[in-house]
Design an enzyme around this catalytic site. Structure first.
Site, PDB file in Angstrom:
ATOM      1  N   GLU A  95       1.479  -1.122  -0.269  1.00  0.00           N
ATOM      2  CA  GLU A  95       0.091   0.450  -0.182  1.00  0.00           C
ATOM      3  C   GLU A  95       0.536   1.266  -0.094  1.00  0.00           C
ATOM      4  O   GLU A  95       1.213   1.704  -0.389  1.00  0.00           O
ATOM      5  CB  GLU A  95      -0.948  -0.024   1.121  1.00  0.00           C
ATOM      6  N   ASP A  96       1.598   1.420   0.741  1.00  0.00           N
ATOM      7  CA  ASP A  96       2.128   2.713   0.912  1.00  0.00           C
ATOM      8  C   ASP A  96       4.168   2.389   0.754  1.00  0.00           C
ATOM      9  O   ASP A  96       4.627   3.482   0.815  1.00  0.00           O
ATOM     10  CB  ASP A  96       2.506   3.060   2.389  1.00  0.00           C
TER      11      ASP A  96
END
Ligand code: MN
Length: 737
Positions: A95-96
């Site tokens: 995700e990041d």
């Protein structure tokens, strides 16, 4: 247990909040749990996560890495396995950071990559407030979880840590996240039996959503507890004494209901804090089930139980497998207090739910319990396919996160969850549509049962089928699940269309033949094509079904198809009996069969329920096949205003079935009459289903009886036997409405 003002609640599923959490804390937890783990593997994952997150920071200013570390720590603390812990460390990496799923799969294997990907997918839409987006989020969550429930466990830990650090977000984000937590994640924790995690999520959400109400309630409960302190100590002392006196070894604890749960109770019952009695409860944890009931006996002897408050969740566990005895007692001062009694195993399942199983089975959850917990998730997935609108989906979900349900077993040992009240047909349609359509009965726990039997938790259900069985309209009233209902409805609609087309074709053929014209020629003619076009009828099938449904009559159609000359030719002996259709498939009951050469569906008319052997008349209904009436039925005369729809039918075989008929018997009003009648009926081999007697006029009695007979012959024998009795004036079979 209760926090000072303005401080957010401290989660109870997190015993110590470590300020300086390190990977070693996580490894120590795994070590002390006695479960297998590979420290080197975990260290390499941690290093990978640290490298990928680099110098990213959380809003609090802390290094980002503290978040996945906390999540991993929670998962270890809750007793989940190494894979869960590892996925906790990696859960935000896709995700990041720029890391792809493939990189994770290469480095750490497909299992880990799949789970991290699953958690990522849940997270992608999580912070969007609109209903559809939330539904979208949740759908992904469910989809992922069906492959592996650990995706959900990691997500719950992630969410709890985010809630614990929510103070760093702005107030809009706080409310948005808190609402989503309350509506989606807390109910999931509940369903997985993770009571502490559920309450933590709820209290944290409550704190951010209604801060004023939260603080007010917190203060009031604290005050109330202070006032009750001496009473609590008295009860606690006596409880210990009584149990010890009875030779029972038990751990006694005392708990205060969680704030959000109190808040809900106050709202639900419309009461104030001072009217609240069961905000505290004593918990007695025993060695075994026998001791639970023994302890119950002891407390009921010592204090007066409040009627209607005893609940035995040991014998009847809740849907999330919660087990306990609950009772409410009156203390000396008249104050009611609750007592919960359960074994140690039940206690840890009550607190930790699915996690309790994980830790007991040393990383290998029991397959059957696991299945049970998965059952509701699978069910949710099932609906999701049927509901196209995400908004409707979310509504359905919210409604259904709390209902009662039953868990049943297939012969293969699969667990299937149903809403309470579900019947064998629901079970059949859940497994396979065809199994539903052909369902002729069911065996529950080895015993034959009627299709009207409600399924209970723990039932082993086996569906019996028959090839000449098909759905009937009555089934719609028997099923509880939308899946079964829609499958049955679909079958009936298709069948009805097919059947009315067939009926229409036969009616037209017969009408054409009367004029000595071959149907084939008449149907494939220019006149026909012109007629269809003029009337805007798409094709022959469409025409047939219109005639079958009765929208058009053959008398309207035929003159348009034939020439003047053909129309004036009439068969000398128009014999509808000759051309009649007949072989009728059973409809509604296996036992009904009517002879003939067609394949139209027939059913016995409800008004007169003709008996096998009795003279019968068939009537082609508009769209529902052939209804078969007794020739004596008063309704037939009314039906036959449309003589084209009459059709010859006859009995093909005498099935092994009994039929209920209703008799009206006029008698002399004298003692012993009823006894003589019942005796006669029993001797004639008839079961009496229902009997009632009344006096119609002085000296005359009227007896209404429902008896079972096998066929017309049996009925006649019975009827003659009754007529021959002294004192009987007249026997009438009641039919019609
Ligand atoms: Mn996260």
């Amino acid at each position: 247990m209760i926090q000072p003002r303005n401080k957010r609640p401290v989660p109870q599923s997190v015993p110590i909040e470590a300020a300086e959490l390190t990977l070693d804390s996580v490894l120590e937890l795994l070590e002390s749990s006695g479960r297998p783990y590979d420290a080197e593997f975990i260290r390499s994952i941690y290093a990978f996560s640290a490298e990928k997150h680099g110098d990213q920071r959380r809003r609090s200013g802390e290094p980002y890495l503290t978040h996945p570390l906390h999540v991993a720590w929670l998962l270890a603390e809750w007793g989940f396995d190494q894979v869960c812990v590892v996925v906790g460390l990696l859960h935000d990496v896709i995700e990041d950071t720029l890391t792809t799923r493939e990189v994770i799969a290469d480095e750490f294997g497909e299992e880990v990559a799949e789970l991290v990907d699953g958690v990522t997918k849940i997270g992608q839409h999580a912070y969007v407030r609109r209903d559809d987006a939330q539904a979208e989020t949740f759908r992904k969550l469910i989809l992922a979880s069906v492959r592996d429930i650990r995706v959900i466990l990691v997500k719950l830990a992630d969410r709890l840590h985010n809630m614990m650090t929510l103070e760093h977000m702005n107030s809009d984000s706080q409310r948005r996240i808190a609402r989503e937590t309350l509506e989606i994640y807390a109910p999931i924790a509940h369903r997985l039996g993770m009571a502490k995690v559920q309450a933590d999520l709820e209290d944290l959400s409550f704190f951010y959503l209604r801060p004023g109400r939260y603080r007010e309630l917190e203060a009031k409960i604290q005050q109330k507890l202070k006032g009750a302190r001496s009473e609590i100590q008295k009860v606690d002392k006596r409880l210990k004494k009584e149990l010890a006196g009875a030779g029972l070894e038990a751990r006694i604890t005392f708990r205060v209901k969680r704030l959000y749960s109190i808040y809900q109770k106050l709202r639900r019952q419309g009461i104030e804090v001072d009217q609240l009695y069961d905000y505290l409860a004593f918990r007695i944890v025993t060695e075994d089930v026998k001791d639970c009931y023994a302890a119950l006996g002891v407390v009921h002897q010592a204090w007066q139980p409040l009627p209607g408050r005893f609940k035995d969740y040991i014998a009847m566990p809740k849907a999330n497998l919660y087990q306990s005895l609950h009772t409410t007692l009156l203390a000396e001062g008249g104050q009611p207090f609750e007592v919960q009694i359960r074994t140690r195993d039940m206690d840890s399942i009550a607190e930790e739910g699915i996690a309790a199983h994980w830790s007991y089975k040393q990383g290998k959850p029991d397959k059957r319990d696991e299945n049970r917990k998965m059952a509701w998730l699978r069910q949710v997935l099932d609906w999701q396919k049927e509901i196209a609108d995400p908004r409707a989906f979310l509504t359905a979900l919210k409604l259904d996160l709390f209902p009662d349900e039953v868990y049943t077993f297939s012969p293969g040992g699969d667990v299937l969850a149903f809403p309470r009240g579900a019947m064998p047909l629901d079970f059949a349609y859940r497994i396979h549509t065809e199994l539903g359509h052909r369902c002729s009965g069911a065996r529950v726990n080895g015993k034959l049962v009627s299709l009207k039997t409600e399924l209970q938790t723990g039932d082993r259900v086996e569906i019996l089928t028959s090839n000449n069985r098909s759905p009937s309209r009555d089934w719609l009233g028997l099923v509880k699940t939308s899946r079964a209902r829609s499958k049955i409805r679909h079958w009936l609609n298709t069948e009805q269309k097919k059947r009315s087309g067939e009926i229409g074709r036969r009616l037209l053929e017969r009408a054409v033949r009367k004029h000595k014209v071959s149907p084939k020629r008449a149907f494939d003619s220019d006149r026909m094509r012109a007629y269809l076009e003029k009337e805007g009828i798409a094709n022959l099938d469409d025409l047939f079904s219109r005639v079958g449904f009765g929208k058009l009559s053959p008398a309207q159609v035929v003159p348009r198809l034939l020439s003047e000359e053909e129309l004036s030719t009439q068969e000398e002996k128009p014999n509808k009996l000759l051309s009649a259709v007949s072989k009728m498939l059973p409809f509604g009951s296996d036992a009904i069969a009517v002879r003939g050469d067609g394949d139209m569906l027939a059913y016995l008319a409800k008004c007169c329920k003709p008996l096998p052997g009795e003279r019968i008349i068939g009537y082609i209904t508009r769209g529902r096949g052939v209804s078969v009436h007794s020739a004596e039925c008063p309704n037939v005369k009314n039906l036959l205003y449309d003589p084209e729809r009459e059709i010859e039918v006859s009995w093909a075989r005498t099935p092994n079935e009994v039929y209920s008929i209703q008799l009206e018997i006029e008698t002399e009003d004298e003692p012993g009459m009823l006894a003589r009648l019942t005796d006669t009926m029993t001797k004639a081999g008839s079961n009496i289903r229902q009997i009632s007697a009344s006096t119609r006029e002085p000296g005359k009695g009227l007896i209404d009886v429902i008896v079972e007979v096998r066929d017309q012959k049996h009925f006649e024998r019975l009827s003659h036997a009754i007529q021959d009795l002294k004192g009987v004036f007249e026997v009438t079979r009641r039919m019609g409405s």
